[in-house]
Design an enzyme around this catalytic site. Structure first.
Site, PDB file in Angstrom:
ATOM      1  N   GLY A 292     -21.728  49.525  92.174  1.00  0.00           N
ATOM      2  CA  GLY A 292     -21.988  49.624  90.943  1.00  0.00           C
ATOM      3  C   GLY A 292     -23.694  49.360  90.831  1.00  0.00           C
TER       4      GLY A 292
ATOM      5  CE  LYS B 293     -23.815  38.584  79.202  1.00  0.00           C
ATOM      6  NZ  LYS B 293     -24.006  38.966  80.330  1.00  0.00           N
TER       7      LYS B 293
ATOM      8  CB  ILE C  88     -26.752  44.398  86.242  1.00  0.00           C
ATOM      9  CG1 ILE C  88     -27.029  44.196  84.807  1.00  0.00           C
ATOM     10  CG2 ILE C  88     -26.648  42.981  87.018  1.00  0.00           C
ATOM     11  CD1 ILE C  88     -28.363  43.405  84.441  1.00  0.00           C
TER      12      ILE C  88
END
Length: 322
Positions: free
Chosen positions: A8, A205, A12
């Protein structure tokens, strides 16, 4: 040599791969399509702190070329995990550490949780336990992602802010695998503390994401407007208070109060949340990991979430009618 694969390698994942490569730690990324072609032809370009750096990680389109890794870093959206399972399988051996750098309620959340819900499957994020079977929680190292980045164009990652990737074992232990990965990230110029209570940090978060993301997707408003408007501010706060009640029933301890968490979101300014960005780009929305899982767990612990259930129904419909 430690083998590391980033699966992925978008914003990020690309940031992590570039930083590790810059520090001399070899990384393999799995990438296809225009992004993969760009990585092969010109390398991975990182724009950060006003500088442009080009690195050349190994790029693979077929995970079978790579085989089992020491560390498999997952930087996908939560809803992309199940469709990727066939690709992930060749990368996972009995000694592979799966670094779950994924937002929201993770599939491994109840592993070593203790109490009545230890090991219980969260159906909204792990239907029928398929993720638990394919990505064994005993091999997972949790990670909370704080940096913001985006893919400026195929092969080019623009890093906006943040450099912390908090790590933690689900059972709270200080493991060798966590310490080693932390050292690699610190060598790469990142902050990588290992925390004994990773779920506490996960919830800080998630606390904002479960409210700010769906409200922004429903209204089309940027974060400053969601928080600055008295009406949507009140909805967010009420939803977060409901979430806090669920988390505390599950043993979570909050280091800050709800108003301070909202103030932290306000500091980000005129930012489009990831869910709003996905909606505008016609992509699937990360609904279940950010809110569906919380609502499901609220039913386990006997906490009513009328605001949460309403917002969840609305944002599911919004996604369906896109």
């Amino acid at each position: 040599m430690t083998s590391i694969c980033v699966f992925g390698a978008g914003a990020i994942g690309g940031l992590l791969a570039a930083k590790l490569e810059m520090a001399g730690t070899a990384v393999t990324v799995v990438a296809r399509g225009p992004h993969g072609e760009a990585l092969r032809s010109r390398g991975l370009v990182l724009l950060s702190d006003g500088k442009e750096t080009v690195t050349e990680p190994r790029v693979a389109s077929d995970p079978k070329e790579i085989g089992p890794q020491d560390y498999l870093v997952l930087t996908l959206k939560a809803h992309s995990l199940l469709p990727a399972m066939a690709q992930l399988k060749p990368l996972i051996g009995p000694n592979t550490t799966i670094v779950a750098a994924i937002n929201g309620v993770p599939w491994w959340y109840t592993y070593k949780l203790g109490g009545d819900f230890d090991g219980r499957i969260i159906q909204s994020v792990d239907p029928e336990g398929e993720l638990t079977a394919g990505l064994p929680p005993s091999q997972v190292l949790g990670s909370i992602v704080y940096p913001a980045a985006d893919v400026a164009e195929p092969g080019v990652i623009h890093h906006t802010y943040g450099d912390r990737f908090t790590l933690g074992e689900p059972d709270g232990s200080r493991s060798e695998r966590a310490s080693k990965f932390s050292e690699l990230l610190i060598k790469a110029g990142l902050k990588a503390p290992v925390r004994p209570r990773i779920r506490d940090e996960l919830w800080v978060k998630l606390w904002g994401n479960m409210a700010f993301n769906p409200i922004s997707a429903l209204t089309g408003a940027t974060l400053d407007k969601v928080i600055g408007d008295p009406g949507t501010h009140a909805v967010c706060r009420a939803l977060m208070v409901e979430g806090q009640a669920v988390a505390e029933k599950l043993g979570v301890k909050f280091a800050i109060n709800v108003d301070k968490r909202i103030a932290g979101g306000a500091e980000v300014g005129a930012h489009k949340t990831s869910m709003l960005q996905d909606l505008e780009r016609g992509r699937p929305l990360e609904i279940e990991a950010l809110l569906g899982g919380v609502v499901e767990m609220s039913e386990w612990v006997g906490v009513d979430m009328p605001i949460g259930r309403s917002v969840l129904a609305l944002v599911r419909q919004r996604a369906a009618m896109r």
